[in-house]
Design a protein around this motif. Structure first.
Motif, PDB file in Angstrom:
ATOM      1  N   TYR A 127      20.494  61.560  -8.029  1.00 24.24           N
ATOM      2  CA  TYR A 127      19.261  61.703  -8.810  1.00 24.24           C
ATOM      3  C   TYR A 127      19.160  60.585  -9.835  1.00 24.24           C
ATOM      4  CZ  TYR A 127      15.835  64.077 -11.873  1.00 24.24           C
ATOM      5  OH  TYR A 127      14.741  64.413 -12.625  1.00 24.24           O
ATOM      6  N   LEU A 128      17.978  59.972  -9.895  1.00 24.56           N
ATOM      7  CA  LEU A 128      17.681  58.955 -10.898  1.00 24.56           C
ATOM      8  C   LEU A 128      16.776  59.603 -11.940  1.00 24.56           C
ATOM      9  CD1 LEU A 128      16.957  55.923  -8.522  1.00 24.56           C
ATOM     10  CD2 LEU A 128      19.118  56.631  -9.538  1.00 24.56           C
ATOM     11  N   PRO A 129      17.348  60.115 -13.040  1.00 22.97           N
ATOM     12  CA  PRO A 129      16.565  60.940 -13.967  1.00 22.97           C
ATOM     13  C   PRO A 129      15.430  60.193 -14.650  1.00 22.97           C
ATOM     14  CG  PRO A 129      18.750  60.467 -14.869  1.00 22.97           C
ATOM     15  CD  PRO A 129      18.762  60.012 -13.446  1.00 22.97           C
TER      16      PRO A 129
ATOM     17  N   THR B  57      26.716  54.942 -14.284  1.00 24.13           N
ATOM     18  CA  THR B  57      25.733  53.976 -14.753  1.00 24.13           C
ATOM     19  C   THR B  57      25.867  52.724 -13.890  1.00 24.13           C
ATOM     20  OG1 THR B  57      25.866  54.810 -17.019  1.00 24.13           O
ATOM     21  CG2 THR B  57      24.865  52.649 -16.705  1.00 24.13           C
ATOM     22  N   ILE B  58      24.783  52.345 -13.250  1.00 24.71           N
ATOM     23  CA  ILE B  58      24.755  51.148 -12.407  1.00 24.71           C
ATOM     24  C   ILE B  58      23.932  50.106 -13.154  1.00 24.71           C
ATOM     25  CG2 ILE B  58      24.101  50.201 -10.167  1.00 24.71           C
ATOM     26  CD1 ILE B  58      26.398  52.297 -10.116  1.00 24.71           C
ATOM     27  N   GLY B  59      24.612  49.086 -13.689  1.00 24.99           N
ATOM     28  CA  GLY B  59      23.938  48.204 -14.628  1.00 24.99           C
ATOM     29  C   GLY B  59      23.542  49.031 -15.836  1.00 24.99           C
TER      30      GLY B  59
ATOM     31  N   VAL C  73      19.745  53.745   4.460  1.00 28.40           N
ATOM     32  CA  VAL C  73      20.715  53.666   3.373  1.00 28.40           C
ATOM     33  C   VAL C  73      19.988  53.131   2.147  1.00 28.40           C
ATOM     34  CG1 VAL C  73      22.628  52.252   2.520  1.00 28.40           C
ATOM     35  CG2 VAL C  73      22.846  53.460   4.688  1.00 28.40           C
ATOM     36  N   TYR C  74      20.226  53.751   1.004  1.00 31.39           N
ATOM     37  CA  TYR C  74      19.568  53.355  -0.238  1.00 31.39           C
ATOM     38  C   TYR C  74      20.550  52.631  -1.148  1.00 31.39           C
ATOM     39  CZ  TYR C  74      16.024  56.435   1.572  1.00 31.39           C
ATOM     40  OH  TYR C  74      15.084  57.003   2.394  1.00 31.39           O
ATOM     41  N   VAL C  75      20.040  51.615  -1.844  1.00 32.25           N
ATOM     42  CA  VAL C  75      20.872  50.824  -2.748  1.00 32.25           C
ATOM     43  C   VAL C  75      20.189  50.758  -4.108  1.00 32.25           C
ATOM     44  CG1 VAL C  75      21.974  48.610  -3.190  1.00 32.25           C
ATOM     45  CG2 VAL C  75      21.771  49.452  -0.833  1.00 32.25           C
ATOM     46  N   ILE C  76      20.886  51.285  -5.114  1.00 27.50           N
ATOM     47  CA  ILE C  76      20.453  51.185  -6.505  1.00 27.50           C
ATOM     48  C   ILE C  76      21.160  49.963  -7.099  1.00 27.50           C
ATOM     49  CG2 ILE C  76      20.400  52.348  -8.743  1.00 27.50           C
ATOM     50  CD1 ILE C  76      20.963  54.985  -7.035  1.00 27.50           C
ATOM     51  N   HIS C  77      20.436  49.048  -7.709  1.00 25.59           N
ATOM     52  CA  HIS C  77      21.100  47.824  -8.188  1.00 25.59           C
ATOM     53  C   HIS C  77      20.494  47.364  -9.507  1.00 25.59           C
ATOM     54  CE1 HIS C  77      17.798  44.934  -7.115  1.00 25.59           C
ATOM     55  NE2 HIS C  77      17.472  45.917  -6.295  1.00 25.59           N
ATOM     56  N   ASP C  78      21.357  46.741 -10.315  1.00 24.94           N
ATOM     57  CA  ASP C  78      20.928  46.198 -11.603  1.00 24.94           C
ATOM     58  C   ASP C  78      22.045  45.359 -12.183  1.00 24.94           C
ATOM     59  OD1 ASP C  78      19.108  45.988 -13.883  1.00 24.94           O
ATOM     60  OD2 ASP C  78      20.534  47.253 -14.970  1.00 24.94           O
TER      61      ASP C  78
ATOM     62  N   GLU D 189      27.675  41.489  -7.550  1.00 23.98           N
ATOM     63  CA  GLU D 189      29.087  41.177  -7.732  1.00 23.98           C
ATOM     64  C   GLU D 189      29.982  42.402  -7.591  1.00 23.98           C
ATOM     65  OE1 GLU D 189      29.260  39.495 -11.601  1.00 23.98           O
ATOM     66  OE2 GLU D 189      28.237  37.634 -11.051  1.00 23.98           O
ATOM     67  N   ARG D 190      29.452  43.569  -7.945  1.00 21.96           N
ATOM     68  CA  ARG D 190      30.257  44.794  -7.969  1.00 21.96           C
ATOM     69  C   ARG D 190      29.549  45.886  -7.164  1.00 21.96           C
ATOM     70  NH1 ARG D 190      29.852  42.223 -12.522  1.00 21.96           N
ATOM     71  NH2 ARG D 190      27.954  43.382 -13.053  1.00 21.96           N
ATOM     72  N   PHE D 191      30.284  46.475  -6.236  1.00 25.50           N
ATOM     73  CA  PHE D 191      29.720  47.518  -5.386  1.00 25.50           C
ATOM     74  C   PHE D 191      30.397  48.860  -5.665  1.00 25.50           C
ATOM     75  CE2 PHE D 191      28.686  43.705  -3.009  1.00 25.50           C
ATOM     76  CZ  PHE D 191      27.416  43.974  -2.509  1.00 25.50           C
ATOM     77  N   THR D 192      29.611  49.898  -5.616  1.00 27.43           N
ATOM     78  CA  THR D 192      30.110  51.265  -5.585  1.00 27.43           C
ATOM     79  C   THR D 192      29.489  51.935  -4.369  1.00 27.43           C
ATOM     80  OG1 THR D 192      30.323  51.449  -8.002  1.00 27.43           O
ATOM     81  CG2 THR D 192      30.165  53.503  -6.752  1.00 27.43           C
TER      82      THR D 192
END
Length: 359
Positions: A228-230, A206-208, A101-106, A136-139
């Motif tokens: 995709y993370l452009p 937009t994550i962070g 599982v991948y987590v993008i965070h900022d 603090e906030r999850f998607t």
């Protein structure tokens, strides 16, 4: 004029996002995949009910870059319990393959891509992000509806849970069986939480400060999405590629999957990361587009050779000679179980049907 505190603003923002994105055109009857009908006795092993059993998370956590983590569970067979090695349940099947599982965070935000196959794994991911990164906030974003990607959804029940419209419809159609453990067999998921935000073809988030593009592809299943993370040219491909070979659960869709893989290869990706991959490759830099070619090679050969008299005896390696020669993938022994499963599905669907023309 009343002031709105941060918590209330977040709730209003989430509700507004759901309203805008979820143009929920509900069909009277959802067409469910005809190759995965409810199977109350899908496995012989009698597992206790409850989505937190029998698996206890044994996660490897890798930092890919300052804003991208991966949580990997399973895959190492030598010390796994017998129910994984057999496998006697679908959870054992996925533990043998290994799942990431991948987590993008900022800046206190996190996008979690899938929730693994049990509530305990979802809890582990959430707790780790809160403890280590003050999230603090999850998607939660679901790549597709298969059960090994949704079992931990309840850990994010207070958050946005985003999926494609097709994913949401199939999950809703199967929900009673999933909760009772009668779709793929036990364990049950009595606390299954369904998506609360849906989209059709494309969604931008937009994550962070990190832009993320989510788009639909018919690869592996007709509801699959690609993340995709452009800015970094990183592709998170879910189950659209696997190492060693893709699991073919929907053999009738192979021609569409091949077309989708061809389209996926056109994306400007420097690196891609699958959900079922080799942890050593993932933590050392990920895969390149040759992993897409390996998936296409396997599916193409499985289709074209499905009329062979000895098809059900042909080994996994014989379907991916180019990929193995180029070291696009490596042999993980447990994938022989997956190959047997896929080979049976392909034979059942295509053995008596004329083969389609494919590019």
């Amino acid at each position: 004029m009343h002031q709105l505190n941060a918590s209330r603003l977040l709730r209003l923002s989430t509700a507004l996002t759901a309203l805008i994105l979820s143009v929920h055109l509900k069909a009277a009857d959802v067409t469910l995949p005809d190759t995965l009908e409810a199977q109350p006795e899908a496995f012989e092993f009698d597992l206790p009910l409850g989505s937190a059993t029998p698996w206890q998370p044994d996660m490897d956590v890798f930092v890919i870059n300052p804003n991208l983590l991966v949580f990997c569970d399973g895959r190492q067979l030598d010390d796994e319990p017998d129910w994984v090695k057999a496998p006697a349940s679908w959870t054992g099947f996925d533990a043998g393959l290994g799942t990431c599982v991948y987590v993008i965070h900022d800046a206190g935000d996190a996008l979690v891509l899938d929730s693994l196959w049990t509530r305990s794994q979802g809890d582990y991911i959430r707790n780790h992000m809160q403890a280590q990164y003050a999230t603090e906030r999850f998607t939660l974003v679901l790549t597709h509806w298969h059960l090994d990607h949704i079992g931990g959804n309840a850990a994010f029940a207070d958050s946005r849970i985003i999926s494609g419209q097709r994913t949401a419809d199939v999950l809703e159609g199967y929900a009673d069986h999933i909760r009772a453990g009668t779709l793929w067999g036990p364990p049950a998921m009595p606390d299954l939480v369904l998506p609360n935000v849906t989209f059709n073809d494309r969604l931008e988030l937009t994550i962070g400060s990190i832009p993320v593009a989510v788009s639909h592809y018919n690869v592996h299943s007709d509801d699959h999405i690609f993340v995709y993370l452009p800015e970094q040219k990183i592709g998170l491909v879910g189950d659209m590629t696997e190492d060693t070979v893709p699991v073919i659960s929907h053999p009738e869709q192979i021609p569409q999957h091949l077309a989708g893989l061809k389209s996926l290869r056109q994306v400007d990706m420097a690196v891609l990361y699958p959900n079922h991959g080799n942890p050593d490759v993932i933590k050392s830099g990920g895969y390149d587009k040759s992993a897409i070619d390996a998936t296409a090679e396997y599916q193409r050969n499985m289709l074209l050779r499905s009329h062979d008299d000895d098809f059900l005896q042909q080994p996994m390696e014989s379907f991916i000679p180019v990929a193995l020669k180029n070291k696009a993938v490596t042999v993980h022994e447990y994938y022989r179980v997956a190959h047997e499963f896929s080979r049976g599905n392909v034979a059942e669907y295509w053995a008596e049907r004329p083969l389609p023309a494919i590019d």
